[in-house]
Design an enzyme around this catalytic site. Structure first.
Site, PDB file in Angstrom:
ATOM      1  N   CYS A   1       0.840  -1.190   0.000  1.00 37.72           N
ATOM      2  CA  CYS A   1       0.000   0.000   0.000  1.00 37.72           C
ATOM      3  C   CYS A   1       0.877   1.242   0.000  1.00 37.72           C
ATOM      4  CB  CYS A   1      -0.899  -0.016   1.237  1.00 37.72           C
ATOM      5  SG  CYS A   1      -2.025   1.380   1.350  1.00 37.72           S
TER       6      CYS A   1
ATOM      7  N   HIS B   1      -9.211  -3.860  -1.911  1.00 37.52           N
ATOM      8  CA  HIS B   1      -8.196  -3.168  -1.106  1.00 37.52           C
ATOM      9  C   HIS B   1      -8.500  -1.672  -1.063  1.00 37.52           C
ATOM     10  CE1 HIS B   1      -3.869  -2.293   0.049  1.00 37.52           C
ATOM     11  NE2 HIS B   1      -4.268  -1.119  -0.415  1.00 37.52           N
ATOM     12  N   GLU B   2      -8.747  -1.078  -2.224  1.00 42.75           N
ATOM     13  CA  GLU B   2      -9.024   0.366  -2.282  1.00 42.75           C
ATOM     14  C   GLU B   2     -10.352   0.697  -1.607  1.00 42.75           C
ATOM     15  OE1 GLU B   2      -6.646   2.282  -2.944  1.00 42.75           O
ATOM     16  OE2 GLU B   2      -5.383   0.739  -3.831  1.00 42.75           O
TER      17      GLU B   2
ATOM     18  N   HIS C   1     -10.064   1.301   2.028  1.00 45.18           N
ATOM     19  CA  HIS C   1      -9.652   2.667   2.385  1.00 45.18           C
ATOM     20  C   HIS C   1     -10.866   3.568   2.590  1.00 45.18           C
ATOM     21  CE1 HIS C   1      -5.309   2.579   2.122  1.00 45.18           C
ATOM     22  NE2 HIS C   1      -5.362   1.943   0.967  1.00 45.18           N
TER      23      HIS C   1
END
Length: 194
Positions: A119, A161-162, A165
């Site tokens: 990341c 994954h994004e 966030h």
């Protein structure tokens, strides 16, 4: 376009839950944000970036896996010293910039796959993370038009994954407490050495 600063742990803003992009926010400012995010991601370099990583708590993310274009002619790189050593060929990168605004996973697969993730907000730290192998995502584009798409492989993993966030979750939050502590300790040592 501009390269923006990427927030890094332990910046508390990374734990912020991002707000949806409202209908009246699909404008030139949003386009500028997306352009800046791509420029920032490519400069880092990375393959995905969420708006919160550049300090904007909006549900916007960009992805470009930048995979080799195997249909293209290989290009020569490196320096040939006349003896054939040093020069080699590689395939040019095929850019496929993707924009996901207000993304929502509507059908995650129960079958998991494991990828070693990294990341831009947790630099130089990599760890295996299990995520659904495939997923169906509903999202908007820069015009506000809604799309639905089935994703798999690295694209599905990167999207998830994004999207973490956007909820204030980092990939290291998926690790055991011990592994997370070890990763943060390693990051701290690397920063002190720099």
């Amino acid at each position: 376009m501009a390269i923006r600063e990427i927030l890094e742990v332990p910046d508390p803003r990374l734990k912020t839950v991002s707000e949806p992009v409202q209908p009246d926010e699909f404008n030139d400012d949003l386009k500028q944000l997306v352009d800046d995010m791509f420029e920032t991601m490519y400069a880092a370099p990375g393959i995905g970036l969420a708006a919160i990583q550049v300090g904007v708590p909006k549900r916007v993310l960009v992805i470009d896996l930048q995979e080799p274009d195997m249909d293209a002619e290989p290009e020569e790189c490196g320096h040939d010293h006349g003896d054939g050593e040093g020069a080699h060929k590689h395939y040019p990168v095929k850019n496929d910039p993707r924009i996901f605004i207000n993304p929502e996973i509507i059908d995650p697969n129960e079958e998991l796959s494991t990828y070693q993730e990294g990341c831009l907000s947790v630099p130089e730290i990599y760890a295996d993370v299990d995520r659904p192998k495939t997923c169906t995502v509903k999202y908007q584009d820069l015009t506000g038009k809604t799309h639905q798409e089935d994703l798999d492989g690295l694209l599905a993993t990167c999207l998830q994954h994004e999207m973490d966030h956007l909820e204030g979750i980092l990939f290291i939050d998926h690790l055991s407490r011990l592994k997370k502590q070890m990763a943060l300790k390693k990051l701290k040592k690397m920063r002190q050495a720099a």
